[in-house]
Design an enzyme around this catalytic site. Sequence first.
Site, PDB file in Angstrom:
ATOM      1  N   GLU A 167     -15.587 -37.503  10.026  1.00 12.02           N
ATOM      2  CA  GLU A 167     -14.919 -38.279   8.986  1.00 12.02           C
ATOM      3  C   GLU A 167     -13.563 -37.685   8.586  1.00 12.02           C
ATOM      4  O   GLU A 167     -13.511 -36.759   7.771  1.00 12.02           O
ATOM      5  CB  GLU A 167     -15.809 -38.323   7.736  1.00 12.02           C
ATOM      6  N   HIS A 192     -15.466 -42.974   7.232  1.00 10.61           N
ATOM      7  CA  HIS A 192     -16.790 -42.342   7.338  1.00 10.61           C
ATOM      8  C   HIS A 192     -17.556 -42.892   8.548  1.00 10.61           C
ATOM      9  O   HIS A 192     -18.657 -43.436   8.409  1.00 10.61           O
ATOM     10  CB  HIS A 192     -17.550 -42.653   6.038  1.00 10.61           C
TER      11      HIS A 192
HETATM   12  C1  BG6 Z   1     -20.787 -37.616   3.678  1.00  9.28           C
HETATM   13  C2  BG6 Z   1     -20.899 -36.561   2.618  1.00  9.28           C
HETATM   14  O1  BG6 Z   1     -19.444 -37.935   3.817  1.00  9.28           O
HETATM   15  O2  BG6 Z   1     -21.495 -38.781   3.276  1.00  9.28           O
HETATM   16  C3  BG6 Z   1     -22.366 -36.290   2.311  1.00  9.28           C
HETATM   17  O3  BG6 Z   1     -20.241 -35.379   3.079  1.00  9.28           O
HETATM   18  C4  BG6 Z   1     -23.072 -37.585   1.934  1.00  9.28           C
HETATM   19  O4  BG6 Z   1     -22.443 -35.358   1.243  1.00  9.28           O
HETATM   20  C5  BG6 Z   1     -22.868 -38.584   3.064  1.00  9.28           C
HETATM   21  O5  BG6 Z   1     -24.448 -37.332   1.731  1.00  9.28           O
HETATM   22  C6  BG6 Z   1     -23.521 -39.950   2.835  1.00  9.28           C
HETATM   23  O6  BG6 Z   1     -23.149 -40.507   1.650  1.00  9.28           O
HETATM   24  P1  BG6 Z   1     -23.751 -41.899   1.215  1.00  9.28           P
HETATM   25  O7  BG6 Z   1     -23.291 -42.119  -0.201  1.00  9.28           O
HETATM   26  O8  BG6 Z   1     -23.218 -42.937   2.151  1.00  9.28           O
HETATM   27  O9  BG6 Z   1     -25.258 -41.768   1.323  1.00  9.28           O
END
Ligand code: BG6
Length: 301
Positions: free
Chosen positions: A273, A171
């Site tokens: 990602e 991510h």
């Molecule tokens: C992304 C998702 O990978 O991560 C989103 O597609 C999500 O839906 C985002 O809001 C952030 O997630 P987090 O849990 O780190 O706030």
Amino acid sequence: MNYPDIAILNQRFGTPGRIAFRAGEAGLPIAALVNKAGSCEVSLYGGHVLGYRPTGHGPVLFLSKHSLFEPGKPIRGGVPICWPWFGPHPDDKAQPVHGFARLNQWELRATEYTSETTELRLALTDSELTRRVWPYAFELTLRVWLDDKLNLELTTENRDARPFTFTQGFHPYFLVRDIAAVAVHGLANAPFVNRLTGEHGRQEGALVIGAETDRLYTPPEPRCALLDAGLKRTLALAFSGTDKMVVWNPWIEKARAMKDFGDDEYTRMLCLEPANAGEAAVTLAPGQRHALTLSVQATLA
Ligand code: BG6
């Protein structure tokens, strides 16, 4: 949470000038890797790359000024590891979004270096705690290495007697000068699912971001390029182990709603990602392995 002793980590795994350990924010142990082409920092909490800087460049990864560095909370920025589920838990909304790998302390397995590369290997295995939320025996290993790129390889091994199915993703939060002056190339004609509405679409030309974006793409090739006119920089991404990539920017309202993210920080980042999400979920038989990889190379225009 009990952290390993920094002096012992340096003694066992450090090499002056190439691999060093220090206590970071809130005492989290951090490994710093250096080679002639760049440097990166990895938090053992979360198996989380915090920063990457190729020699002669500014930082490649965004790390929020408001990030928490608290056990049980994810770090906002860098490269979170989403595993063994990507996004919300499929049927238990009480479970943490993006799984538990980014919320656990990883074990340091090895460090290595050559004249060209510097490498770190971390592992996460099942425990009583993980089996309570995901009832399988597993070994997850993360290799992070620098050559002229930043490289990550996340390997899942099924150590259970039963098959299991998981979703996952890297991510990465890429730092940009201004989201309005950024384009993602390599997605032309790619089908995508809008994760906000469930609608299906097809990308026309390069992707520019002008609103909240949360899309699961199937790019024609497992690579793309992030062109940043403000920084005059191109980031070339290549991945394997999935044919899917999520593109995420929270935009104005969601940025305001996130406690660990500045109201204006959505203008300075874009997440690209590589993910085994949706129909790219992976099922492993006992003893089988699966690897997801990502490499990032920066060039200045
Ligand atoms: C992304 C998702 O990978 O991560 C989103 O597609 C999500 O839906 C985002 O809001 C952030 O997630 P987090 O849990 O780190 O706030």
